[in-house]
Each structure stands twice: as C-alpha cells, then as structure tokens.
Design an enzyme around this catalytic site. Sequence first.
Site, short mmCIF file in Angstrom:
data_model
loop_
_atom_site.label_atom_id
_atom_site.label_comp_id
_atom_site.label_asym_id
_atom_site.label_seq_id
_atom_site.Cartn_x
_atom_site.Cartn_y
_atom_site.Cartn_z
N GLY A 60 -0.62 -43.74 -25.49
CA GLY A 60 0.80 -43.67 -25.16
C GLY A 60 0.97 -43.09 -23.77
O GLY A 60 1.74 -43.58 -22.96
N ALA A 61 0.22 -42.01 -23.48
CA ALA A 61 0.32 -41.34 -22.19
C ALA A 61 -0.83 -40.35 -22.08
O ALA A 61 -1.49 -40.04 -23.07
CB ALA A 61 1.65 -40.60 -22.07
N MET A 62 -1.07 -39.86 -20.85
CA MET A 62 -2.16 -38.90 -20.62
C MET A 62 -1.71 -37.85 -19.62
O MET A 62 -1.12 -38.16 -18.59
CB MET A 62 -3.39 -39.65 -20.10
N GLU A 63 -2.02 -36.57 -19.94
CA GLU A 63 -1.44 -35.43 -19.22
C GLU A 63 -2.22 -34.98 -18.00
O GLU A 63 -2.14 -33.81 -17.62
CB GLU A 63 -1.33 -34.25 -20.19
N ASN A 64 -2.97 -35.86 -17.33
CA ASN A 64 -3.72 -35.42 -16.14
C ASN A 64 -2.86 -34.48 -15.31
O ASN A 64 -1.70 -34.76 -15.06
CB ASN A 64 -4.10 -36.62 -15.27
N HIS A 83 6.32 -34.24 -23.83
CA HIS A 83 5.00 -33.92 -24.38
C HIS A 83 3.97 -33.76 -23.26
O HIS A 83 3.23 -32.76 -23.22
CB HIS A 83 4.58 -35.06 -25.33
N GLU A 84 3.93 -34.72 -22.36
CA GLU A 84 2.90 -34.67 -21.31
C GLU A 84 3.15 -33.50 -20.35
O GLU A 84 2.21 -32.89 -19.85
CB GLU A 84 2.83 -35.99 -20.53
N HIS A 134 1.96 -30.27 -21.75
CA HIS A 134 0.51 -30.15 -21.59
C HIS A 134 0.11 -29.54 -20.25
O HIS A 134 -1.01 -29.05 -20.10
CB HIS A 134 -0.15 -31.52 -21.68
#
Length: 917
Positions: free
Chosen positions: A306-310, A342-343, A346
Amino acid sequence: MLFLAKYFHFTLVALFCALFAGNHAMTVNKNKTVLPFPWDKMRLPEIVKPQHYDLLIHPNLTSLTFTGEVQIQIEVKQDTRAIILHSKNLQVSKALLLGSRQHHHHQDLQISEFEANEQIALFSEGFTFEKGSHVVHLEFYANLSDSFHGFYKGQYTTNSGEVRMLASTQFEPTHARAAFPCFDEPAFKANFTIRVRRESRHISISNMPKLRTVELADGILEDQFDTMVKMSTYLVAFIICDFHSISKKSQHGVEISVYTVPEKISQAEYALDTAVTMLDFYDEYFDIPYPLPKHDLAAIPDFQSGAMENWGLSTYRESGLLFDPEKSSSSDKLGITKVIAHELAHQWFGNLVTMQWWNDLWLNEGFAKFMEYVSVNITHPELQVNDYFLEKCFTALSVDSLSSSHPVSTPVENPAEISEMFDDVSYRKVFKYGIINYLKKHSYQNTVNSHLWESLTNICTSDGLDSGRLKLDGFCSKHTAETPASWFKEDSVDVGAIMDTWTLQEGFPLITVEVKGQEVTLKQERFLKGAESSNSSSFLWQVPLTYITSGSNAVQRFLLKTERDVFYLPEKVEWIKFNVDLRGYYIVHYESGGWDCLIKQLRMNHTVFSSNDRASLIHDIFQLVSIEKVPLDKALNLSLYLSKESEIMPVTQGFSELVPLYKLMEKRDMQELENQLKSHLVKLFQPLIDRQSWSDNGSVSERMLRNYLLLFACVRRYPSCVSTATQLFHKWKESDGKMWLPTDVSLVVYTEGARTDDGWDFLLEKYKRSVSPSEKWMIKAALSYSPLAHKLQWLLERSSEGEIMKTQDLPSMLISVSKNPKGFKLAWDFLKSNWGKLVKKFDLGSSAISRVVVGVTDQYSTKEMLDEVELFFGSLAQDQGSGLRSIQQALEKIQQNILWMDRNVPLLKAWLDHHTS
C-alpha cells in the site's frame, strides 16, 4: 538446490573455528567456485558495526541494469579474520580495504558468497581486521529487479501511448541487500550519504534534499544528496524517474512535496495538504520535531504494497495518494488520508525509534496503525474514522483465533518468515500509552518490547509532560496526572506484566460471563477455532474489562488477572454488556440466558447500545457459533434486529457475518438453500436499501454505507435497484462516459453494466483511457464482478502480463475473481498454473502472496477442495513456499468451513423455513 544448501550448511560449523583461528583461508577462483563460508548463522555477527555509508548508484533505464560503489566506514569491536555483510543477486566486482592515515596502501579483499543466507564475507589470506575503525570499498553491478522489491524497474504509459521507464526502491524488510552490499538488519543503524547518476531526461529523489548536481562525461549528471541521520538500511530510498511535483512548507519549516507521473500531477493537491496537516500534527503531538528538512511523497505506478515509510521519501501506490475531486469517492478520501497518516506516524515510530529485530515489528506497525486513527480523528473529524477502527480489530481477531497465529512478538529468522510478520496481528494489536516517553528516550536507537513497558509506567507524570496532554487516550485527566494503574482502580499495576501476556503469547481470551442475581462470575480461556492446541490451555491474560448494565450506562472497570474471578453488582440487572465500545481485545460469551436478555433488548430498543457495541455483539455471537458455544439459530435471531438498523458499523458487521454463509454455498451445489438465504437478507435490509438516494449527499459514513447497500442490492438482483442502475449505465454509455455519475454509486452502475459483453467491453475502453486511479479501481472491480466467465479468464491473463492491467493488481484481481461464483474455479486453476511466476514476482512470504493463498481458498468447504489445496501446496519445494504460515491458515480455514457446514446447514435450513415462510 535445497539439498546442496543444507549440505553446505553442515560443513560450516566445523570450518568456522578453524578459519577464525587463522588455520584456514578462503579464496574465490575465476569460475566463482564457492569455498567454505566463515559464518553459519542467519543473523550477522555483532562484532562489526557500520557507522557511515557513502553510496553511489547509477541505473541505466535503457539496458535496465545498474552499477554502484559503496564505501562503508565500520567499527570492528574485536579482531576478526572476515567481515560478514549482506548481498543478494549482486555481482561484486571489487573489494578493497582503504588505507588509513597510518597505512596509506589499499588492501585487496577477496569475496566469498553464501547465497542461502544472502551473505558475503570479505577477507584476505593471512590478514586480520584489527579492533578499531576501517573503511571498506565495494564495486558492484546487477539487473534492475523484475519484482516489486529491492531496486526495481517500473513503467507507465502516457496518454499518447509512449511507455516510460523508472527505477525505484522497496527495501523493507530484507531487500536493501539487493541494491548494495550492506549490514541489512534494523539494529545496524548508520548515516548515509547518497549520490545518484542519471540522464538529463530524468530526475532523482532520495531521503535527503539534493545539495548539488554535477555534470560528468557523456552528458551524465550526478545528484549529490545531503547526509542522512542515523537510520536502518530498510528505510533508504532513491527513485529515478521523470515525475513532476508540487510543494508546500509545513508550519515547522519542513518542505513537503508530492511527486507523480506528469499527467496525474493535478491529482496531488489533496495528498499535499493532508501531509502538511499530518506532519504538523505529529510534530506537536509527539513533542519531537520531525528531524529532516524535507519529506517527499511519491506515487509509484508499479508498487506492490500500500505504501512504505522510507524516511524523508515515503512511497505509495497511485491509488493510495492521488485524489481526483471529480472521480474519487468518499471512501477513497478516507483511505488516502489514513495511509498518509500511517506512513508519517512511522517517521517517528519505526524510523526515529526502530525495533531491534523483526520479532518486535508490532512496535512499529501497532503504533503507526493506532496513530493513524488518532491523527485522522483529530485533523479530519468529518471522515468519521472511528467507525472503521472496529474493522481492524475484527480482522485481527479472525487471524488470531487460528492455531497458526503467532504472538505479537515472535522469533523470526529467514527473510520469508520476516515478510510474513507483516500481517494483521502485527498491524492491529494496538496499545496506546506512553508514546512520547518512549520516543524521546530511544530516538535514533533500537528497542525491544520491554523498553515500551518501562515507558508506560507513570506516563503522565514523567518527563514533565503537561498532565492534560494525553487525555485523548483516556488516561490523563486535565486536573490530575494519572498512571494507567488508576484506570484499574488499583494501587499498583505492573504494566510490563500485563502487556507481556498480550505480546508474548499468541491469541486472545474468550471471557465467559454468568450473572446470578448480583453475582457476576468471570472465566477466561484462549479463543481458538479448530483443533484444540495443548500448549495454549495454560494461557492467561491480564484483561482490563469494561462493562455497562441495564441499570447504569456509566462505564465500570474490572481487571481480570486469574482464570476465574467474581465481582458483585450493586443491584440486580436485566442485562450486562462487556467490552464497552469494543475497546478491549477479547470476545465475550454470556451464559445462562445472558444472550437472550441482550437479544430481547436489541429487539425492544437497540439504541441503548452504541453502534460499536451493537457491532461487537453481532461479531461475538457469530464467532461463538464457530466454536459451538452458541447455536446458529440464536445468532440469527439476534441478527433480525438489523431490519431497524441504520448505522454503518452494525450494518456492515451484519453483512460480514451473514454474506459468507451463502458464499460458502456458492462453491457447492446448494442452490435452493443459497437462494433462500439471499432473499432473506435482501428482505432484512430492504427498509434501509429503500431509503438510499442515488447521490453523493450525506456524511462520509452515510455515503460509504450507500455504496455498500446499493451494490449488495443490485448484485442480489433487487428489482428497483437493478432498474435504476441499468438506466444510469445506459445514459452514461450513450454520453460516451462523459455524463457525471455520483462517485458513491459509480461502482454500482459499472457493476450492472459489466453483466453484458457489450457493457463490459465499453468499460474496459474507459479503463484504458482513465488517468484517475480511483475510477480505474472502480471499473476494474466491476469487471471482476461480472458473471461472464470468459471475461474473468481474460482479466487474470492480462493482469499477469501487466500491459493493460497492472501486475501489481494481480493479487487483488485474483482474490476478487475467486469470490465470484462464476470465477472461483478459474482463480484456483490460475493460482496453481502460475504459482512459480507469482512467487518470483511478489516474493515468498510477502503480504501479497499470503493474501492470495488465503483469499483464493477461504470460501471452500468440501473435503475434495481441502484435499486438492493440501495436495497442491504439499507438492511445493521449500523455496517455493511449502512452509508458509499462510498455507497453514488457508488449510485451517477450509477445515473450519467444512465443520461449520456439517454442523449448521440443517439448523440454517430449519430457521429459514420458519422465518421466510
């Protein structure tokens, strides 16, 4: 392969001591013969720590390859003959130990590779890396990955039909090692300085702002980025693309930008505004400033998660970031807001403070999930996000009730096991106290779960926090600073002891309540579906219980620490309802007529319970049917009150308990009973369906409920709904798709249109031309709901090819077709014949593979299908996924379905005969 790896593994232990004692040297000859490897564990040795990476990456988007160089400054804690680090599918062409100020000459290093553990060893015969600081230089090259992880290639097609390439990263949990050699475990935090080489037609973005661009020979440009704060390798990110961006500054001076393919930049504004609001909210809420000068949000055309918190560069699916005011629905807006929340959470939970190892993944995910709801509730109250928190709890409960569940904190070792930790239990078991204390104390460090429990104690009085600050969490009043202990009305509560019972054992408790006069007897046991697991019979939780009664709606509390306990009410009551508003992670069974009293109250006046309480009663009673604590007819009797219900949570919970009953029958030859149940449900919800308008009016929850109800009514062929949807589709088609449709009913209209070949083909043409991810999603869903089997087969094949339908959507397409009564056989055959491709593309242990395994099979309920599923997955090799937890979950689910049908079909038939005559 597997045999060789095992054989090789056994030789390691014997060679390990000799090598480190200096009696054995490793070499790699020109033909890449692998010689004995000096390390036999999956986890890296702790005697070498990275301090700083200087990383240069140069992708070629024509040949789809990349080259790179990395200089890693390492701290050696004790003398060693070899440096062990991670590398996967990289050709390392050169390895040097750079000279120090004292020793100016460079030392050539040899490389040995152990593919099974994705590790390489650097060494030189007769040479020792002495305690102290060293710099290792490595040069490498590889193909851009064909999958959705590591450093992978992506593409998109412009409106004019031109295909454009890009390259982006997805490193969580164990894929940074596929982009550059590194110490790829979360505890090995280091600073990163990144440079990216590219052609002038592209741009590059990374975690930090670009300092400068330098022109090199042959028109190649080198972007040099500022040095990053200390972080884990899985948070490193870089993208080479031709995206456009829009930007704004937050109140705290952080530059926030959204990047998309050029033609979709007009859909980026909502995400930009939301990100600014959220980052400012978290800055204040956590009382810790976001530590980087910028944050980019990039919508990637090919993206599996869905997504990534880099850190500093979060990445998203296009549908998770882009909002088109004309085409996107209210549920799209809610989804986009939640995923950004959410991201960005993080950036503190996970990035600033990181779990020591993947077994405590929930420290990242649980808090980000919780903060997603807290932040959206405060910053976007109109989205009514609390109505959806329950769904998350129910999803976790269903996974956690299987004997194949895992504790929140779980030992994991190999990469597939680590990936499988990213499931509903880790995401949803959320605990919400002590956040700021924990973040401040452990910034730029790694934590284990005990650190959190230490931070929970005396949360509101520590660190000089304003005592009113955490009132959101229900623990600190404005006037007095309370600890979580006073919530339980006890003098001292050991937070660690309570929380350990929730995180170190899998599952959750079933609380059985019996009321006799004023005496309330409580009993706890593990709620477990399927075969009783002997090791969980001794499980005990410390359960913070809440309850209301017919005599008082004031919330009362009781901490249950033992297997059984008793307390007394001040007066006799008609009914008692535990787990008020579903704030606790447990299921409640009311014995000795307790359920009958609650059912009677729901029938008389259901509004004495909150909508969350009504949803939890529906959820709990149907769960209790599955473990034979309550007969099915009693649960069905409770559901009858739904004819008077109008709130989204109880209605959707009713659907999610009742619809699966006929979905099981669709996969068997039981048409008569199936149709009887379907018409009963249409009748049950008919009053509410009839009240729905075909518009976009109302609150977010009302609009989402409208979409849900009208879709159900049309799929079930409710005449008035079918005729309205058909008329709207014809008008829309006649206008060549130019007529505006209310977004909340678009999916219903498309689904009706997709029932004919002609309508289906028209929708597909509109899908190909649309630049709105929301509209594309709705059309794609409608196409997969079609009763036309040849069209469903076509959809699966095209999704696999990735030209017309994106391959990233194949897992959800496969699951959607499997739920279709005309498509479930197609989906299962497709999964079997394409399993190897799926595993290669989506990575073993990824959430995509787990979702497919369970999603395609979870409505089977016959011994024949159980045998077939068991036979197929049992025939797989280990490296093709035979050991995946999701396969166990799938088999358990089918066994439960078989048991459920055997026990309950006669009861269901008798009940329906009685209630539909």
